[in-house]
Design a protein around this motif. Structure first.
Motif, PDB file in Angstrom:
ATOM      1  N   ARG A 143      -3.077   7.666   5.841  1.00 21.35           N
ATOM      2  CA  ARG A 143      -2.855   7.416   4.503  1.00 21.35           C
ATOM      3  C   ARG A 143      -3.418   6.037   4.016  1.00 21.35           C
ATOM      4  O   ARG A 143      -3.837   5.762   3.024  1.00 21.35           O
ATOM      5  CB  ARG A 143      -1.455   7.699   4.098  1.00 21.35           C
ATOM      6  CG  ARG A 143      -0.670   8.901   4.369  1.00 21.35           C
ATOM      7  CD  ARG A 143      -1.416   9.954   3.893  1.00 21.35           C
ATOM      8  NE  ARG A 143      -1.676  10.141   2.337  1.00 21.35           N
ATOM      9  CZ  ARG A 143      -0.788  10.631   1.425  1.00 21.35           C
ATOM     10  NH1 ARG A 143       0.150  11.209   1.849  1.00 21.35           N
ATOM     11  NH2 ARG A 143      -1.106  10.645   0.368  1.00 21.35           N
ATOM     12  N   ALA A 144      -2.990   4.964   4.877  1.00 12.66           N
ATOM     13  CA  ALA A 144      -3.404   3.804   4.472  1.00 12.66           C
ATOM     14  C   ALA A 144      -5.193   3.649   4.383  1.00 12.66           C
ATOM     15  O   ALA A 144      -5.305   2.543   3.685  1.00 12.66           O
ATOM     16  CB  ALA A 144      -3.057   2.825   5.771  1.00 12.66           C
ATOM     17  N   LEU A 145      -5.745   4.244   5.248  1.00 16.42           N
ATOM     18  CA  LEU A 145      -7.155   4.285   5.131  1.00 16.42           C
ATOM     19  C   LEU A 145      -7.606   5.050   3.753  1.00 16.42           C
ATOM     20  O   LEU A 145      -8.594   5.028   3.410  1.00 16.42           O
ATOM     21  CB  LEU A 145      -7.930   4.973   6.113  1.00 16.42           C
ATOM     22  CG  LEU A 145      -7.886   4.388   7.449  1.00 16.42           C
ATOM     23  CD1 LEU A 145      -8.316   5.190   8.595  1.00 16.42           C
ATOM     24  CD2 LEU A 145      -8.764   3.194   7.282  1.00 16.42           C
ATOM     25  N   GLY A 146      -6.525   5.677   2.930  1.00 20.38           N
ATOM     26  CA  GLY A 146      -7.072   6.412   1.853  1.00 20.38           C
ATOM     27  C   GLY A 146      -7.270   7.980   1.915  1.00 20.38           C
ATOM     28  O   GLY A 146      -7.484   8.583   1.135  1.00 20.38           O
ATOM     29  N   LEU A 147      -6.918   8.434   3.180  1.00 17.83           N
ATOM     30  CA  LEU A 147      -7.131   9.891   3.077  1.00 17.83           C
ATOM     31  C   LEU A 147      -5.872  10.619   2.572  1.00 17.83           C
ATOM     32  O   LEU A 147      -4.905  10.163   2.534  1.00 17.83           O
ATOM     33  CB  LEU A 147      -7.018  10.370   4.769  1.00 17.83           C
ATOM     34  CG  LEU A 147      -8.337   9.991   5.421  1.00 17.83           C
ATOM     35  CD1 LEU A 147      -7.769   9.941   7.199  1.00 17.83           C
ATOM     36  CD2 LEU A 147      -9.189  10.620   5.575  1.00 17.83           C
TER      37      LEU A 147
ATOM     38  N   ARG B 168      -5.103   2.182  -1.745  1.00 14.21           N
ATOM     39  CA  ARG B 168      -5.260   2.428  -0.299  1.00 14.21           C
ATOM     40  C   ARG B 168      -6.466   2.375   0.000  1.00 14.21           C
ATOM     41  O   ARG B 168      -7.038   1.806   1.201  1.00 14.21           O
ATOM     42  CB  ARG B 168      -4.399   3.533   0.001  1.00 14.21           C
ATOM     43  CG  ARG B 168      -3.155   3.530  -0.015  1.00 14.21           C
ATOM     44  CD  ARG B 168      -2.478   4.935   0.514  1.00 14.21           C
ATOM     45  NE  ARG B 168      -1.119   5.079   0.758  1.00 14.21           N
ATOM     46  CZ  ARG B 168      -0.333   5.961   0.650  1.00 14.21           C
ATOM     47  NH1 ARG B 168      -0.827   7.047   0.231  1.00 14.21           N
ATOM     48  NH2 ARG B 168       1.046   5.763   0.861  1.00 14.21           N
ATOM     49  N   ARG B 169      -7.465   2.752  -0.887  1.00 12.67           N
ATOM     50  CA  ARG B 169      -8.761   2.473  -0.412  1.00 12.67           C
ATOM     51  C   ARG B 169      -9.254   1.111  -0.268  1.00 12.67           C
ATOM     52  O   ARG B 169     -10.028   0.710   0.321  1.00 12.67           O
ATOM     53  CB  ARG B 169      -9.624   3.036  -1.742  1.00 12.67           C
ATOM     54  CG  ARG B 169      -9.949   4.636  -1.398  1.00 12.67           C
ATOM     55  CD  ARG B 169     -11.205   4.967  -2.102  1.00 12.67           C
ATOM     56  NE  ARG B 169     -10.996   5.334  -3.725  1.00 12.67           N
ATOM     57  CZ  ARG B 169     -10.139   5.990  -4.211  1.00 12.67           C
ATOM     58  NH1 ARG B 169      -9.855   7.012  -3.799  1.00 12.67           N
ATOM     59  NH2 ARG B 169      -9.978   6.022  -5.558  1.00 12.67           N
TER      60      ARG B 169
ATOM     61  N   ASP C 116      -4.002   6.199  -4.036  1.00 11.60           N
ATOM     62  CA  ASP C 116      -5.079   6.372  -3.557  1.00 11.60           C
ATOM     63  C   ASP C 116      -6.080   5.249  -3.704  1.00 11.60           C
ATOM     64  O   ASP C 116      -6.586   5.046  -2.662  1.00 11.60           O
ATOM     65  CB  ASP C 116      -5.748   7.905  -3.685  1.00 11.60           C
ATOM     66  CG  ASP C 116      -5.009   8.836  -3.055  1.00 11.60           C
ATOM     67  OD1 ASP C 116      -5.087  10.000  -3.212  1.00 11.60           O
ATOM     68  OD2 ASP C 116      -4.076   8.663  -1.932  1.00 11.60           O
TER      69      ASP C 116
ATOM     70  N   ASN D 106       0.896  -1.389  -0.007  1.00 13.70           N
ATOM     71  CA  ASN D 106      -0.020   0.220  -0.107  1.00 13.70           C
ATOM     72  C   ASN D 106       0.825   1.498   0.006  1.00 13.70           C
ATOM     73  O   ASN D 106       0.283   2.390   0.344  1.00 13.70           O
ATOM     74  CB  ASN D 106      -1.052  -0.083   1.196  1.00 13.70           C
ATOM     75  CG  ASN D 106      -0.378  -0.138   2.427  1.00 13.70           C
ATOM     76  OD1 ASN D 106       0.890   0.027   2.784  1.00 13.70           O
ATOM     77  ND2 ASN D 106      -1.122   0.110   3.662  1.00 13.70           N
TER      78      ASN D 106
END
Lengths: 261, 403
Positions: free
Chosen positions: B300-304, A97-98, A94, A69
């Motif tokens: 960041r890992a959560l996609g923010l 990572r989602r 991104d 990731n």
């Protein structure tokens, strides 16, 4: 059936044929300055598979999943997650990572937000869900990890095992295609390791795609589909748990297992 | 095996008597030290009280209260600053009213109201020109509290209300036209404590500027990064008094306007804001470094996105960690406003200086410098200490220093 390093090249940890590949690492190499930390990694993970990565500290196993990731950057090779290749393109990063949830050794919950806010933050901001939907899903996953009553507490008020379970719920609520676990129980008191492992076993049995770096061999034996042993940056041996723990081929594997089993 | 029940301790392990015995009298050396220190403190306090209540001539301080408060602001227009002060108290009261009874803002509000009440009593008895104005300010303050208690939904309009207050307050103080009730009061006539407070508000814009500088310092773009580093280091390299001086001379040149068209206040305000921003930036940078890397990794890992991570996760934690430093800086700035005399402005401190050399002051034997500056010190102390208390409460509420 065990694969081991042959004279023809690195050990490949390929997923069984016929599956839908969620994660693919092809010829991945990484350096920290002069130090070659990941060597010729070939790895793929099918949907629904549980892949356990074990190895001594410094073997690169954490670096391996952190490359997936993009918390770490690889210099050579390709990483493909859910069909998207991982490059410097921010949109690709991104998107990946989602679709990958990560659970950290040190939980990394946001201390200034309640448990519920911790979990609903990303779904509302990233997936753009409405608050009501995010909360409803958050409470569902809190229930699933066994601590629905903690929703309005702050992370500092929870025990380590509870915090890690919140972290798992936080990642699950984003509904990722794969879950990455980086030594999730290594920082926990022994008496609460069980509650976290129980959650992970449930997830595995429900068919979640998981890549787990851990020392908990019992977990690997119970729900692992494949076990990968890494040492000094390379994959040394791959196999299914039954054979892996009872009859490893490589000397390095045997030596490592004898120290921890 | 039966559990041992808890028993009370045989000798006291807490309480006032215990504390005194353990900390002040726990041994011959400490006992002697305590007695000696006690004697010195008592003697000093006696001398101070003697000066304050017996020997000092407070007449000059008393007579010049208006100067201390607003200096040359015309006496017939004093309703304007007091109206602004009253509405400020009203807004604070509204914030206090919608929150918990002992919240930080409520405590600050009631302290200020106590102060204003005290002054109102004095005004009613002794100061005809403002005898109704101070109670008016007090009443407006109370009204704000009452309205918010009765209609809590007003909290939604509070930010807008503060913005309106800022602009309208400034316009009211400045006035328009040539005469009448709302006649113009040139900015150069604003002075005294009014000026000190106005300059102190410079900390508000310095806050976002400081945060921007701190984030810019961590930027990957060299142009932004080195500009921020340069700005911070250069500003921090000279004392505020020098920057006030320079701003006074340089600002008209930079903006290419005639020197007299920029009010001295504005030049001082810009200097104070930028000076404070540079120190704020370093405070915030310290806070940013204190936030564990895992926090931004998890975000960041959560996609923010990077910006979301900074705004929602990193900055709140960074700022929480440096509240003591930021409030310390605010308190320092409040007192540093006294330096604006160097550019010809007459703030609260300078008024004291001017009063001490008035002809009437020089007639008093020994002069009145001690009385005048003691008065100024007490007022500064009241406000600075109040800020310090608010800071401690804020830290406690946010759990700074706890796990």
């Amino acid at each position: 059936m065990i694969d081991a390093a042959t004279a023809t090249g690195p050990v490949r940890a390929d997923a069984p044929a016929g599956g839908e590949k969620v994660i693919e690492m092809i010829g991945v190499n990484k350096w920290y300055g002069e130090f070659h930390v990941l060597k010729d990694i070939h790895l793929s993970v099918n949907k629904g598979e549980v892949v356990v990565v074990i190895g001594p500290s410094g073997s690169g196993k954490s670096t391996l999943i952190r490359c997936i990731n993009r918390l770490e950057e690889h210099q050579e090779g390709k990483i493909i997650v859910d069909g998207v290749e991982l490059t410097d393109d921010v949109r690709a990063i991104d998107q990946i990572r989602r679709e990958t949830g990560m659970v950290f050794q040190s939980f990394n919950l946001f201390p200034h937000l309640t448990v519920l806010d911790n979990i609903t933050l990303a779904p509302t901001r990233v997936r753009k869900w409405k608050k009501s939907k995010a909360e409803e899903r958050a409470r569902y996953f809190l229930e699933k990890v066994g601590i629905p009553e903690q929703a309005n507490k702050f992370p500092g008020q929870l025990s380590g095992g509870q915090q890690q379970r919140v972290a798992i719920a936080r990642s699950l609520t984003m509904e990722p295609k794969a879950m990455l676990f980086d030594e999730p129980t290594s920082a926990l008191d022994p008496e609460v390791i069980g509650e976290v492992l129980d959650v992970m076993v449930t997830l595995a049995k429900e068919g979640k795609t998981m890549v787990v770096v851990t020392h908990e061999m019992g977990f690997a034996r119970e729900v692992g589909d494949r076990v990968i042993f890494m040492d000094a940056g390379q994959i040394v041996e791959v196999g299914d748990p039954d054979h892996f723990f009872t009859n490893p081929r490589e000397e390095r594997t045997r030596s490592f297992l004898s120290k921890i089993l | 095996m039966a559990m041992i029940p808890a028993r009370p301790a045989p000798v006291p392990t807490s309480g006032a008597a215990y504390w005194v015995k353990k900390n002040l009298f726990n041994g011959p050396f400490n006992t002697v030290l305590t007695i000696v220190a006690g004697v010195i403190v008592a003697w000093s306090l006696f001398n101070l009280a003697n000066f304050i209540f017996v020997e000092a001539s407070w007449g000059q301080v008393w007579k010049n209260m208006k100067l201390f408060a607003v200096y040359r602001y015309p006496a017939e227009h004093l309703w304007r600053p007091l109206l602004v002060a009253g509405t400020m108290l009203g807004l604070m009261g509204a914030m206090a009213g919608v929150g918990k009874p002992r919240s930080i803002i409520a405590n600050a509000y009631w302290s200020l109201m106590g102060f204003v009440a005290l002054v109102s009593v004095v005004a009613v008895i002794f100061w005809p020109s403002v005898r109704f104005l101070w109670p008016m300010a007090l009443l407006i303050g109370l009204a704000g509290f009452g309205v918010a208690k009765a209609f809590p939904q007003v909290v939604r309009g509070l930010s807008l209300a503060w913005g309106v207050w800022l602009v309208a307050g400034f316009l009211l103080l400045a006035g328009f036209g040539s005469g009448g009730a709302l006649g113009r009061v040139p900015i150069r006539d604003w002075g005294g404590f009014l000026l000190t407070l106005i300059l102190f508000t410079g900390i508000v814009p310095s806050f976002p500027i400081g945060i921007a500088l701190a984030l810019g310092r961590n930027s990957k773009l060299p142009a932004i990064k080195y500009f921020c580093i340069g700005f911070i280091e250069i500003v921090r390299g000279a004392p505020l008094i020098m920057w006030l001086f320079i701003a006074s001379l340089l600002l008209p040149l930079i903006l290419n306007v005639d020197a007299n068209s920029l009010p001295a206040i504005m030049r001082a305000y810009v200097a104070i804001t930028l000076f404070s921003a540079a120190y704020m930036a370093e405070n915030v940078r310290g806070g940013l470094q204190a936030v564990p890397r895992g926090q931004s990794e998890a975000a960041r890992a959560l996609g923010l996105s990077g910006w979301q991570t900074t705004q929602l996760i990193v900055l709140p934690q960074a700022l929480r960690a440096v509240i003591p430093a930021i409030v310390g800086q605010a308190i320092g700035l409040f007192k540093d406003t006294s330096l604006v005399f160097i550019v010809g402005l007459v703030d609260f401190f300078k008024v004291a200086d001017l009063v001490s050399v008035q002809p009437e002051s020089l007639l008093v034997t020994g002069g009145v410098k001690l009385e005048v500056f003691l008065f100024v010190a007490i007022i500064y102390f009241f406000f600075a200490y109040r800020m310090s208390i608010a800071s401690r409460q804020l830290e406690k509420q946010l759990g700074v220093g706890e796990r």
